[in-house]
Design an enzyme around this catalytic site. Structure first.
Site, PDB file in Angstrom:
ATOM      1  CB  SER A 152     -13.253  38.007  32.932  1.00 15.77           C
ATOM      2  OG  SER A 152     -14.309  38.070  31.986  1.00 15.77           O
ATOM      3  CE1 TYR A 165     -10.852  34.927  29.030  1.00 14.68           C
ATOM      4  CE2 TYR A 165     -13.061  35.582  29.694  1.00 14.68           C
ATOM      5  CZ  TYR A 165     -11.735  35.905  29.431  1.00 14.68           C
ATOM      6  OH  TYR A 165     -11.318  37.201  29.603  1.00 14.68           O
ATOM      7  CE  LYS A 169      -9.321  36.082  32.314  1.00 14.95           C
ATOM      8  NZ  LYS A 169      -8.094  36.843  32.619  1.00 14.95           N
TER       9      LYS A 169
END
Length: 261
Positions: A152, A165, A169
């Protein structure tokens, strides 16, 4: 997807394992591989059977498995079962993922652990148990097995309210590089795709800002272009897995509409 899609068959004969295949990028990727001639193992907590049924209705080959990618024992069993049913594995697409916004001083340990477990641990578990099959494929056919992870833009830069997150990632990015280096020249290519905003359920989970969030911080993570559609990301998965991507390993392919320019 109810009729066969006429297209060039970059994935003809490939046996592909796709996590997160029940929706979003995972579903689009499973459909695209099938449309280009692959046999696909569709894997997800829910929705995998519907994706497989759509592939079969279009005269493609697919099997479906319900799987929690955070359960290493279940991942091993499912990968081995899919390999047996498909006659081997050539490509692994790690697409299952979750996330949300939260002030870091309010984030719960359970949520942090869950996000890292799905996004990072799940990616490693599937890769760990697919690697023996991919290495076997290389020995038998002389063609590299392929792992394609989903990173991401949040794995390449900081983003507000997304500590879990971003951490997960970022881990996927360096996991990809480490594996690519380890297996370079040994029969397995490992790459990752780093999408920006894509019209999927996981993006919708980021729509609600935490209370008191400074809206000006959104400027850093918003693309000046429209969101990508899942099909656009799926096409890159097939490209990397195909002979057209033969020279790619250790690459983090950014598809973000200019966020990280």
């Amino acid at each position: 997807m109810t009729e066969p899609i006429p297209t060039h068959s970059r994935a003809a004969g490939l046996r592909v394992f796709v996590t997160g295949a029940g929706s979003g990028i995972g579903r689009a990727t499973a459909l695209r591989f099938a449309a280009e001639g692959a046999a696909v193992a569709c894997v997800d907590l829910k929705g995998a059977a519907e994706t497989a049924n759509d592939i079969q209705a279009a005269q493609g080959r697919a099997v479906a498995y319900e799987l929690d990618v955070t359960d290493a024992t279940a991942v091993e069993r499912t990968v081995d079962t899919a390999a047996a049913e498909l006659g081997g594995l050539d490509v692994l697409c790690n697409i299952a993922g979750i996330g949300h916004f939260a002030h870091s001083h309010e984030e719960t340990p359970d949520w942090f652990d869950r996000i890292v477990s799905v996004n990072l641990n799940g990616t490693f578990y599937a890769t760990r148990f697919a690697l023996p099959h991919l290495l076997k494929r290389s020995v038998e056919s002389g063609r590299d097995g392929v792992v394609i992870n989903t990173a991401s833009t949040s794995g390449l830069m900081g983003a507000p309210w997304s500590a879990a997150y971003c951490a997960s990632k970022g881990g996927v990015v360096n996991l990809t590089r480490a594996l690519a280096y380890e297996y370079r020249g040994k029969g397995v290519r490992v790459n990752a795709i780093a999408p920006g905003g894509t019209n999927t359920n996981i993006v919708h989970s980021f729509m609600s800002l935490p209370e008191g969030a400074d809206h000006k911080l959104m400027a850093k993570i918003m693309t000046p272009m429209d969101q990508a559609e899942p099909d656009e990301i799926a096409n890159m998965f097939v490209f990397i897995a195909s002979d057209e991507g033969r020279y790619m390993t250790g690459s983090i392919v950014v598809m973000d509409g200019g966020i990280t320019c």
